[in-house]
Design an enzyme around this catalytic site. Sequence first.
Site, PDB file in Angstrom:
ATOM      1  N   VAL A  64       5.277  15.587  22.405  1.00 25.55           N
ATOM      2  CA  VAL A  64       4.087  15.965  21.635  1.00 25.55           C
ATOM      3  C   VAL A  64       3.196  14.729  21.505  1.00 25.55           C
ATOM      4  O   VAL A  64       3.669  13.625  21.228  1.00 25.55           O
ATOM      5  CB  VAL A  64       4.496  16.505  20.244  1.00 25.55           C
ATOM      6  CG1 VAL A  64       3.270  16.788  19.385  1.00 25.55           C
ATOM      7  CG2 VAL A  64       5.335  17.775  20.405  1.00 25.55           C
ATOM      8  N   LYS A  76      -3.354  15.087  28.366  1.00 26.56           N
ATOM      9  CA  LYS A  76      -2.631  15.690  27.240  1.00 26.56           C
ATOM     10  C   LYS A  76      -3.559  15.961  26.054  1.00 26.56           C
ATOM     11  O   LYS A  76      -3.475  17.007  25.413  1.00 26.56           O
ATOM     12  CB  LYS A  76      -1.485  14.761  26.812  1.00 26.56           C
ATOM     13  CG  LYS A  76      -0.581  15.389  25.763  1.00 26.56           C
ATOM     14  CD  LYS A  76       0.553  14.488  25.333  1.00 26.56           C
ATOM     15  CE  LYS A  76       1.573  14.311  26.397  1.00 26.56           C
ATOM     16  NZ  LYS A  76       2.908  14.802  26.048  1.00 26.56           N
ATOM     17  N   GLY A 109      14.006  31.354  25.567  1.00 21.91           N
ATOM     18  CA  GLY A 109      13.543  31.863  24.278  1.00 21.91           C
ATOM     19  C   GLY A 109      14.633  32.435  23.399  1.00 21.91           C
ATOM     20  O   GLY A 109      14.353  33.236  22.506  1.00 21.91           O
ATOM     21  N   ARG A 147       8.438  18.948  26.467  1.00 24.50           N
ATOM     22  CA  ARG A 147       7.279  18.078  26.668  1.00 24.50           C
ATOM     23  C   ARG A 147       7.125  17.216  25.420  1.00 24.50           C
ATOM     24  O   ARG A 147       7.367  17.692  24.307  1.00 24.50           O
ATOM     25  CB  ARG A 147       6.072  19.014  26.816  1.00 24.50           C
ATOM     26  CG  ARG A 147       4.875  18.449  27.455  1.00 24.50           C
ATOM     27  CD  ARG A 147       3.904  19.570  27.768  1.00 24.50           C
ATOM     28  NE  ARG A 147       4.250  20.273  28.997  1.00 24.50           N
ATOM     29  CZ  ARG A 147       4.089  19.746  30.206  1.00 24.50           C
ATOM     30  NH1 ARG A 147       3.546  18.566  30.367  1.00 24.50           N
ATOM     31  NH2 ARG A 147       4.437  20.422  31.265  1.00 24.50           N
ATOM     32  N   HIS A 161      17.593  20.154  19.172  1.00 24.09           N
ATOM     33  CA  HIS A 161      18.107  19.477  20.359  1.00 24.09           C
ATOM     34  C   HIS A 161      19.615  19.729  20.459  1.00 24.09           C
ATOM     35  O   HIS A 161      20.333  19.597  19.469  1.00 24.09           O
ATOM     36  CB  HIS A 161      17.814  17.972  20.272  1.00 24.09           C
ATOM     37  CG  HIS A 161      18.210  17.234  21.514  1.00 24.09           C
ATOM     38  ND1 HIS A 161      17.466  17.291  22.687  1.00 24.09           N
ATOM     39  CD2 HIS A 161      19.296  16.469  21.788  1.00 24.09           C
ATOM     40  CE1 HIS A 161      18.082  16.573  23.618  1.00 24.09           C
ATOM     41  NE2 HIS A 161      19.194  16.066  23.099  1.00 24.09           N
TER      42      HIS A 161
HETATM   43  C1  GAR Z   1      17.860  24.867  23.454  1.00 21.79           C
HETATM   44  O1  GAR Z   1      19.234  24.674  23.681  1.00 21.79           O
HETATM   45  C2  GAR Z   1      17.246  23.625  22.830  1.00 21.79           C
HETATM   46  O2  GAR Z   1      18.136  22.948  21.990  1.00 21.79           O
HETATM   47  C3  GAR Z   1      16.886  22.821  24.047  1.00 21.79           C
HETATM   48  O3  GAR Z   1      16.392  23.760  24.956  1.00 21.79           O
HETATM   49  C4  GAR Z   1      17.113  24.988  24.780  1.00 21.79           C
HETATM   50  C5  GAR Z   1      16.129  26.132  24.788  1.00 21.79           C
HETATM   51  O4  GAR Z   1      16.806  27.350  24.835  1.00 21.79           O
HETATM   52  N1  GAR Z   1      15.934  21.811  23.748  1.00 21.79           N
HETATM   53  C6  GAR Z   1      15.957  20.575  24.252  1.00 21.79           C
HETATM   54  O5  GAR Z   1      16.773  20.201  25.058  1.00 21.79           O
HETATM   55  C7  GAR Z   1      14.855  19.652  23.708  1.00 21.79           C
HETATM   56  N2  GAR Z   1      15.062  18.311  24.102  1.00 21.79           N
HETATM   57  P1  GAR Z   1      16.087  28.713  24.497  1.00 21.79           P
HETATM   58  O6  GAR Z   1      14.825  28.784  25.369  1.00 21.79           O
HETATM   59  O7  GAR Z   1      17.075  29.761  24.900  1.00 21.79           O
HETATM   60  O8  GAR Z   1      15.760  28.740  23.025  1.00 21.79           O
END
Ligand code: GAR
Length: 189
Positions: A95, A67, A14, A93, A111
């Site tokens: 959508v 889903k 988060g 996940r 991402h």
């Molecule tokens: C982030 O680095 C985000 O870019 C990645 O998950 C992490 C969550 O971090 N998302 C993906 O890889 C989506 N494909 P956080 O929980 O500390 O915000």
Amino acid sequence: MANPKIAVFASGTGSNYNAIMHAIECKELHAEVALLVSDQPTAKVLEKAEKYETETFVFQPKDYPNKASFESAILQALQHAQVEWLVLAGYMRLVGKTLLEHYEGKIINIHPSLLPAFPGLDAIGQAFQAGVKVSGVTIHFVDEGMDTGSIIAQHPVLIEEGMSRDDLQTAIQKVEHSLYPKTIQQLIN
Ligand code: GAR
């Protein structure tokens, strides 16, 4: 006029949710996080949501037949909270149709790579293993594919000599935490 209501979807630590809340507090982002949606009842992000007193919708996909049925439950919570935008921040996940149809053009994702390079899981590890000299962050609209929707914003991160995977993660997350609130602000207002 009231600030647009957004929902943050997160499955992990988060830190991006935190950055969004911080930007709201600092009045850099004029939005209200009306709901935090998580598919991981033990996720760290839920402790952060408690601190900020954000309403949460927590579910486990295994409690639903498919889903469409868990997305219908999410949709109900989103509509009850009058959410206008869905902001994915580490929601690991795909959508589905139910949410895509109701929030067409209003779902975004962050991402940790320069898409279309390194989609899917562990994008940071993938880039590190590949030995690329530049990776970065992408913010894109969400469609039914895996990290395939049209790109809204990108920012590069250089992978310097001697950098570890953890160093790269730190550098990428630093960019995420400033780029996401800024991009959300541009989009929703
Ligand atoms: C982030 O680095 C985000 O870019 C990645 O998950 C992490 C969550 O971090 N998302 C993906 O890889 C989506 N494909 P956080 O929980 O500390 O915000």
